[in-house]
Design an enzyme around this catalytic site. Structure first.
Site, PDB file in Angstrom:
ATOM      1  N   GLY A  15       0.823  -1.209   0.000  1.00  0.00           N
ATOM      2  CA  GLY A  15       0.000   0.000   0.000  1.00  0.00           C
ATOM      3  C   GLY A  15       0.853   1.253   0.000  1.00  0.00           C
ATOM      4  N   GLY A  17      -0.288   4.384   0.150  1.00  0.00           N
ATOM      5  CA  GLY A  17      -1.102   5.516   0.597  1.00  0.00           C
ATOM      6  C   GLY A  17      -0.317   6.329   1.619  1.00  0.00           C
ATOM      7  CG  PHE A  18      -2.004   9.845   3.467  1.00  0.00           C
ATOM      8  CD1 PHE A  18      -1.319  11.033   3.262  1.00  0.00           C
ATOM      9  CD2 PHE A  18      -3.280   9.727   2.934  1.00  0.00           C
ATOM     10  CE1 PHE A  18      -1.885  12.074   2.548  1.00  0.00           C
ATOM     11  CE2 PHE A  18      -3.861  10.758   2.220  1.00  0.00           C
ATOM     12  CZ  PHE A  18      -3.158  11.944   2.023  1.00  0.00           C
ATOM     13  CB  VAL A  83      -0.561  -8.173  -1.756  1.00  0.00           C
ATOM     14  CG1 VAL A  83      -0.348  -9.349  -0.812  1.00  0.00           C
ATOM     15  CG2 VAL A  83       0.758  -7.479  -2.045  1.00  0.00           C
ATOM     16  CD  GLU A 174     -13.635  18.864   2.260  1.00  0.00           C
ATOM     17  OE1 GLU A 174     -13.078  19.394   3.219  1.00  0.00           O
ATOM     18  OE2 GLU A 174     -13.080  18.016   1.544  1.00  0.00           O
ATOM     19  CG  ASP A 305      -7.994   4.883   6.449  1.00  0.00           C
ATOM     20  OD1 ASP A 305      -7.658   5.661   7.365  1.00  0.00           O
ATOM     21  OD2 ASP A 305      -8.597   5.244   5.424  1.00  0.00           O
ATOM     22  CB  ALA A 322      -4.211  12.081   6.024  1.00  0.00           C
ATOM     23  CD  GLN A 323      -1.177  14.653  10.392  1.00  0.00           C
ATOM     24  OE1 GLN A 323      -0.348  14.166  11.157  1.00  0.00           O
ATOM     25  NE2 GLN A 323      -0.800  15.271   9.291  1.00  0.00           N
TER      26      GLN A 323
HETATM   27  C1  LIG Z   1     -12.848  11.229  -0.739  1.00  0.00           C
HETATM   28  C2  LIG Z   1     -11.991  11.201   0.499  1.00  0.00           C
HETATM   29  C3  LIG Z   1     -11.701  12.375   1.162  1.00  0.00           C
HETATM   30  C4  LIG Z   1     -10.911  12.369   2.304  1.00  0.00           C
HETATM   31  N1  LIG Z   1     -10.629  13.558   2.920  1.00  0.00           N
HETATM   32  C5  LIG Z   1      -9.796  13.569   3.970  1.00  0.00           C
HETATM   33  C6  LIG Z   1      -9.415  14.812   4.577  1.00  0.00           C
HETATM   34  O1  LIG Z   1      -9.858  15.887   4.165  1.00  0.00           O
HETATM   35  N2  LIG Z   1      -8.520  14.764   5.603  1.00  0.00           N
HETATM   36  C7  LIG Z   1      -8.004  13.578   6.066  1.00  0.00           C
HETATM   37  O2  LIG Z   1      -7.180  13.593   6.971  1.00  0.00           O
HETATM   38  N3  LIG Z   1      -8.376  12.400   5.532  1.00  0.00           N
HETATM   39  C8  LIG Z   1      -9.254  12.370   4.511  1.00  0.00           C
HETATM   40  N4  LIG Z   1      -9.615  11.173   3.945  1.00  0.00           N
HETATM   41  C9  LIG Z   1      -9.134   9.931   4.562  1.00  0.00           C
HETATM   42  C10 LIG Z   1      -7.707   9.644   4.178  1.00  0.00           C
HETATM   43  O3  LIG Z   1      -7.537   9.773   2.789  1.00  0.00           O
HETATM   44  C11 LIG Z   1      -7.356   8.250   4.658  1.00  0.00           C
HETATM   45  O4  LIG Z   1      -7.502   8.209   6.054  1.00  0.00           O
HETATM   46  C12 LIG Z   1      -5.931   7.881   4.285  1.00  0.00           C
HETATM   47  O5  LIG Z   1      -5.806   7.831   2.886  1.00  0.00           O
HETATM   48  C13 LIG Z   1      -5.525   6.555   4.903  1.00  0.00           C
HETATM   49  O6  LIG Z   1      -4.245   6.229   4.481  1.00  0.00           O
HETATM   50  P1  LIG Z   1      -3.817   4.705   4.278  1.00  0.00           P
HETATM   51  O7  LIG Z   1      -2.383   4.759   3.860  1.00  0.00           O
HETATM   52  O8  LIG Z   1      -4.206   3.918   5.464  1.00  0.00           O
HETATM   53  O9  LIG Z   1      -4.714   4.181   3.066  1.00  0.00           O
HETATM   54  P2  LIG Z   1      -4.823   4.717   1.576  1.00  0.00           P
HETATM   55  O10 LIG Z   1      -4.334   6.114   1.464  1.00  0.00           O
HETATM   56  O11 LIG Z   1      -6.210   4.421   1.150  1.00  0.00           O
HETATM   57  O12 LIG Z   1      -3.810   3.796   0.764  1.00  0.00           O
HETATM   58  C14 LIG Z   1      -4.010   2.422   0.570  1.00  0.00           C
HETATM   59  C15 LIG Z   1      -3.179   1.982  -0.632  1.00  0.00           C
HETATM   60  O13 LIG Z   1      -3.147   0.563  -0.653  1.00  0.00           O
HETATM   61  C16 LIG Z   1      -3.267   0.112  -1.990  1.00  0.00           C
HETATM   62  N5  LIG Z   1      -3.787  -1.258  -1.903  1.00  0.00           N
HETATM   63  C17 LIG Z   1      -4.919  -1.690  -1.309  1.00  0.00           C
HETATM   64  N6  LIG Z   1      -5.018  -3.027  -1.339  1.00  0.00           N
HETATM   65  C18 LIG Z   1      -3.923  -3.472  -1.993  1.00  0.00           C
HETATM   66  C19 LIG Z   1      -3.439  -4.774  -2.341  1.00  0.00           C
HETATM   67  N7  LIG Z   1      -4.091  -5.873  -1.991  1.00  0.00           N
HETATM   68  N8  LIG Z   1      -2.282  -4.869  -3.032  1.00  0.00           N
HETATM   69  C20 LIG Z   1      -1.593  -3.748  -3.393  1.00  0.00           C
HETATM   70  N9  LIG Z   1      -1.988  -2.500  -3.060  1.00  0.00           N
HETATM   71  C21 LIG Z   1      -3.133  -2.365  -2.372  1.00  0.00           C
HETATM   72  C22 LIG Z   1      -4.217   1.093  -2.626  1.00  0.00           C
HETATM   73  O14 LIG Z   1      -4.042   1.098  -4.036  1.00  0.00           O
HETATM   74  C23 LIG Z   1      -3.768   2.408  -1.973  1.00  0.00           C
HETATM   75  O15 LIG Z   1      -2.785   3.076  -2.714  1.00  0.00           O
HETATM   76  C24 LIG Z   1     -10.410  11.151   2.801  1.00  0.00           C
HETATM   77  C25 LIG Z   1     -10.696   9.964   2.134  1.00  0.00           C
HETATM   78  C26 LIG Z   1     -11.485   9.978   0.996  1.00  0.00           C
HETATM   79  C27 LIG Z   1     -11.795   8.700   0.264  1.00  0.00           C
END
Ligand SMILES: Cc1cc2nc3c(=O)[nH]c(=O)nc-3n(C[C@H](O)[C@H](O)[C@H](O)COP(=O)(O)OP(=O)(O)OC[C@H]3O[C@@H](n4cnc5c(N)ncnc54)[C@H](O)[C@@H]3O)c2cc1C
Length: 424
Positions: A15, A17-18, A83, A174, A305, A322-323
């Site tokens: 992943g 993401g953040f 994965v 938003e 998350d 995100a934080q």
């Molecule tokens: C529309 C929207 C608006 C938001 N607005 C805000 C905001 O204003 N402020 C804020 O703080 N938060 C906001 N959030 C929440 C924030 O984006 C999430 O809390 C944050 O992205 C979590 O980070 P993460 O790294 O846990 O997951 P994610 O950022 O979701 O990253 C997960 C990654 O894992 C990858 N992945 C998943 N499964 C697999 C797999 N099996 N194999 C390979 N790759 C995989 C995905 O492709 C993705 O890139 C928002 C979310 C959304 C959807």
């Protein structure tokens, strides 16, 4: 997967993401081999997805290539794949491009849209979790305008110009505000053949107030801002069904609409293979201890998350924003190096910096620990924080330029139907 064998311990991060990116950065150029895996080759800045949906920004302003993020990390590799399964005993992951062994596995797979089991809503509504989905919404909004401009059937025209957003959290609020700005500034200029007053934006929220995770002050202000923009807010309202035309709810409210945007919740995206007991039933999140270690597994961790860490301050886990993801990723990077050096680990303590949401031009709400405010200054703070949080200097400059241009011209420049959306 063509990852070279090395004497360094191998850390596989699933992943980008953040959470995953923050962890990869904290292990940059350290004595570990890092393999970052994502099914997309870019990091998505989800907080600004709604601006892509509402034609305010192009998608490449809020996405960033993962290979570029790690380009100066000596022992780090990126692989574009999904994965599919974990074999915890053999310490292997299975992907569609092969298998890979790991010494430490970090699961940072985030969440997916939660339809709460309603298949008809899933089939007909528009989710907004990924860049392609945001582009679908953008196309559909613009296609609806085009169809409304040529329709001579009143009921059809109204359904095309009725936009229903489900979920009054920050995303729904938003997006509702941004679509209202399309109605107020773009429709009258670009679509002189459509009576802009016929366009309606409905925001449906199951709770008694919008922005339920924020303060009552923020909710009240946000609702006032939405009213000012012409959004119809319906609280205590649950959607029962949507067949692509008619939205039915738990109240008398029935809406005819060609567009229902589903922003009502998310659920975890766990990977197959771990003991079912560690995936919490209601949220689909991995149960982790204070070091983000998945319960019962010494070398498997979950972040962001997808991780559910119960603490005194957050008995139901940290908010899925995100934080916590960024802070957990940073600390786990350091903790992993301590673990390898057989040093004691540090517990995660979330530093809550506050929350904010914007409703539109000069309209935002900010909740800090000791101070809550709304209006122009809040909007300015919102813009600054989001601009600074974007990954990459280029993206910051482009977004800054776009926002300045849009502000001066009351414009939304990305009004392009590049890839038409075919509604089933
Ligand atoms: C529309 C929207 C608006 C938001 N607005 C805000 C905001 O204003 N402020 C804020 O703080 N938060 C906001 N959030 C929440 C924030 O984006 C999430 O809390 C944050 O992205 C979590 O980070 P993460 O790294 O846990 O997951 P994610 O950022 O979701 O990253 C997960 C990654 O894992 C990858 N992945 C998943 N499964 C697999 C797999 N099996 N194999 C390979 N790759 C995989 C995905 O492709 C993705 O890139 C928002 C979310 C959304 C959807």
């Amino acid at each position: 997967m063509n990852i070279p064998e090395s004497k360094l311990p191998r850390v596989v991060i699933v992943g980008g993401g953040f959470a995953g990116v923050s962890m990869a950065k904290s292990l940059a150029n350290k004595n570990v081999q890092v393999v970052l895996i994502d099914k997309r080759n870019y990091h998505t800045f989800q907080p600004l997805l709604y601006q892509v949906s509402s034609a305010g920004l192009e998608p490449d302003s809020i996405a960033y290539p993962l290979r570029k993020i790690i380009k100066n990390h000596k022992h780090t590799y990126f692989r574009l794949t999904e994965v599919e399964e974990i074999d915890a005993n053999k310490k292997i992951i299975h992907t569609d491009i092969g298998t890979l062994t790991f010494d430490y596995l970090i699961l940072a797979t985030g969440t997916k849209t939660n339809y709460f089991g309603n298949k008809t809503i899933e089939a007909h509504s528009m989710p907004m979790k990924k860049v392609p989905q945001a582009l679908n919404i953008r196309s559909l909004i613009l296609q609806n305008f085009e169809s409304a401009a040529v329709s001579n059937n009143k009921a059809d025209r109204e359904a095309l110009l009725n936009f229903v957003i489900v979920g009054g959290g920050p995303t729904g609020v938003e997006l509702a505000g941004a679509i209202a700005e399309l109605k107020n500034h773009i429709l009258p200029r670009d679509y002189k053949d459509i009576d802009a007053n016929r366009m309606q934006i409905h925001l449906l929220e199951g709770n008694a107030r919008v922005l339920p995770p924020m303060s009552e002050h923020a909710s009240k202000k946000a609702e006032q801002f939405l009213h000012k923009l012409g959004v119809k807010v319906h609280c205590n309202t649950f959607v029962k069904d949507y067949d692509g035309k008619t939205v039915t709810t738990n109240s008398d409210l029935v809406l005819q609409s060609e567009t229902l945007i589903w922003a009502a919740g998310v659920t975890g995206r766990p990977v197959k293979g771990l003991d079912a007991k560690v995936v919490m039933e209601h949220s689909n999140r991995y149960k982790v201890n204070r070091y983000n270690q998945v319960e019962g597994y010494d070398s498997i961790f979950a972040l962001g998350d997808i991780a559910l860490m119960e603490t005194e301050a957050f008995p139901k886990g940290h908010p899925q924003v995100a934080q916590p993801a960024i802070q957990q990723g940073k600390l786990l990077g350091k903790n992993l190096l301590r673990l390898i050096d057989k040093k004691p680990l540090k517990e995660f303590i979330y530093n809550d910096k506050g929350s904010m949401a914007t409703v539109g031009r000069n309209k935002a709400v900010v909740d800090l620990k000791h101070y809550k405010f709304a209006g122009f200054f809040a909007w300015f703070v919102w813009m600054f924080v989001h601009l600074m949080s974007l990954v990459g200097f280029r993206n910051r400059v482009i977004v800054f330029f776009n926002w300045t241009y849009n502000y001066i011209n009351f414009d939304k420049a990305a009004r392009l139907i590049i890839r038409p959306y075919n509604k089933k």
